[in-house]
Scaffold this motif. Sequence first.
Motif, PDB file in Angstrom:
ATOM      1  N   PRO A   5      29.327 -21.126  12.539  1.00 43.52           N
ATOM      2  CA  PRO A   5      29.799 -22.212  11.662  1.00 43.52           C
ATOM      3  C   PRO A   5      29.218 -22.053  10.268  1.00 43.52           C
ATOM      4  CG  PRO A   5      28.959 -23.060  13.754  1.00 43.52           C
ATOM      5  CD  PRO A   5      28.535 -21.638  13.664  1.00 43.52           C
ATOM      6  N   ARG A   6      30.063 -22.219   9.246  1.00 46.12           N
ATOM      7  CA  ARG A   6      29.575 -22.043   7.889  1.00 46.12           C
ATOM      8  C   ARG A   6      30.341 -22.931   6.921  1.00 46.12           C
ATOM      9  NH1 ARG A   6      28.899 -17.213   5.659  1.00 46.12           N
ATOM     10  NH2 ARG A   6      29.499 -17.923   3.567  1.00 46.12           N
ATOM     11  N   ILE A   7      29.814 -22.982   5.710  1.00 44.07           N
ATOM     12  CA  ILE A   7      30.426 -23.744   4.632  1.00 44.07           C
ATOM     13  C   ILE A   7      30.517 -22.842   3.415  1.00 44.07           C
ATOM     14  CG2 ILE A   7      28.298 -24.686   3.617  1.00 44.07           C
ATOM     15  CD1 ILE A   7      29.817 -27.421   3.563  1.00 44.07           C
ATOM     16  N   ASP A   8      31.559 -23.032   2.605  1.00 46.63           N
ATOM     17  CA  ASP A   8      31.733 -22.227   1.404  1.00 46.63           C
ATOM     18  C   ASP A   8      32.135 -23.129   0.247  1.00 46.63           C
ATOM     19  OD1 ASP A   8      31.577 -19.188   2.076  1.00 46.63           O
ATOM     20  OD2 ASP A   8      32.676 -20.081   3.746  1.00 46.63           O
ATOM     21  N   VAL A   9      31.388 -23.008  -0.835  1.00 46.52           N
ATOM     22  CA  VAL A   9      31.684 -23.735  -2.066  1.00 46.52           C
ATOM     23  C   VAL A   9      32.375 -22.765  -3.012  1.00 46.52           C
ATOM     24  CG1 VAL A   9      30.711 -24.938  -4.050  1.00 46.52           C
ATOM     25  CG2 VAL A   9      29.782 -25.350  -1.760  1.00 46.52           C
ATOM     26  N   GLU A  10      33.585 -23.093  -3.386  1.00 47.99           N
ATOM     27  CA  GLU A  10      34.380 -22.182  -4.206  1.00 47.99           C
ATOM     28  C   GLU A  10      33.976 -22.227  -5.677  1.00 47.99           C
ATOM     29  OE1 GLU A  10      38.540 -22.844  -3.575  1.00 47.99           O
ATOM     30  OE2 GLU A  10      38.299 -22.989  -1.409  1.00 47.99           O
TER      31      GLU A  10
END
Length: 443
Positions: A5-10
């Motif tokens: 599980p991960r998060i990405d800030v564009e």
Amino acid sequence: MPQEPRIDVETRAHGIESSLSAEQVERIAEALGHQGVWFAAPPERSGQARPPEQVWELVGDSPHHGRLATGRAAVHLAEGHDALTRPLILADGFNYGPSDLDELWRHFNKPYAPGKPGFLDQLSTLGIDVILLGFDQRHIAIQANAAVAVTAVQRAIDERWGDDQLVVGGVSMGGLITRYALARMENERIDHQTEKYFSYDSPHLGAWIPLVLQQLAYLHEALDPRSDGPGQAELIRSPAAQQQLWGWVQNADYSGPVTDNALRQEWIEDLRRVGWFPMRPYKLGMANGTGHGVGNGLPAGTPVFDLNLDALQLVARFQPDMGELQNIGTVRFGAPVWTSATSHVPAFDGAPGGTLDAWGRLADAMGLTIEPRFRSSCFVPAVSAVALARDPYQWQADLHLDLSDLPKDETQLDAFCCDTTDTEHSAVSAPLIEWFLEQLAGW
């Protein structure tokens, strides 16, 4: 093998001030509200608190990473008792700052059914002395406050008349604190003389605060830093939050895994080192969530906040269910400023469990109207509160498991009770209290 599980800030939040005018920064900060520390529970003000017969000032029996925690306990003797005889220790849970033991009394003793005395009053009638255990800093490492719990247990044993065994546990994180304290005492061969351990909606496998709300707290803090106290994200960045949250982000810019932080890893390793759970007591657990596996109906990926004000747009969504690069939040002022997406993260918001009104509190601070059913989402999943026998990093696949006929080896507890409907995290609920009283009847 499951994807991480991960998060990405564009578009990074760092440097927003330099790309926006002072007026634009002020508008975004204003839209996010001006409340203090986000996610801190408001105090319980209704009802009267019974004055304790004694107050113990407590110091942890050992430091954690050089830090010696402190706290206090309010001792409420049962009817007809002149001294501590049958002690039940109830530890306070997760929040920011010091415990308020009067508030803890009011919370657990407020009426939960017509014509019924409060829970703590019923314990007094049963001849059970209640020791409310609080901590001077509820947001520090669990192991540090567990040392205060060890001191409280030893003090109760020293001051007790007779040889009745103890009942020891807590609400929310208080259940983790006392779990670790008793297990550590067993590991160090210290006799805790505890017959029963209990946890009340404790996140044994982890708790959930929406990742996008964590990010917005950091973003608000960057745009509108406070000089008169802790910032909006102070509770989220605290050691206790990092240890117990299944998914955690360290700032509004962070891209990467959400289950991989050093403090949570250390906490789980420490638990394993001391035995995972205490072995000697009979272990009881209560869950504010339902046990039938049916979620609360919150639609995954649905926008909860969708604010359009002149050129400002702010969107925040319930956690989508898995997928890759699923949008959870956007802040725009003309051109895109900040966008966030998650991958392989389950739809925690809609899972059965004890709820937290984090969405509602933020909506109120922003002056937004949202659907009443959107105000609260899952905070402690039921499968976490009943200590499902799973790896703490992989258990999220079982969020909707039917717990009504769970095999004995599928939980770390000896017995548990789920609520009949998803209720507010730590709420005093008739089904849970009545069940707990029945479990104490033979003590």
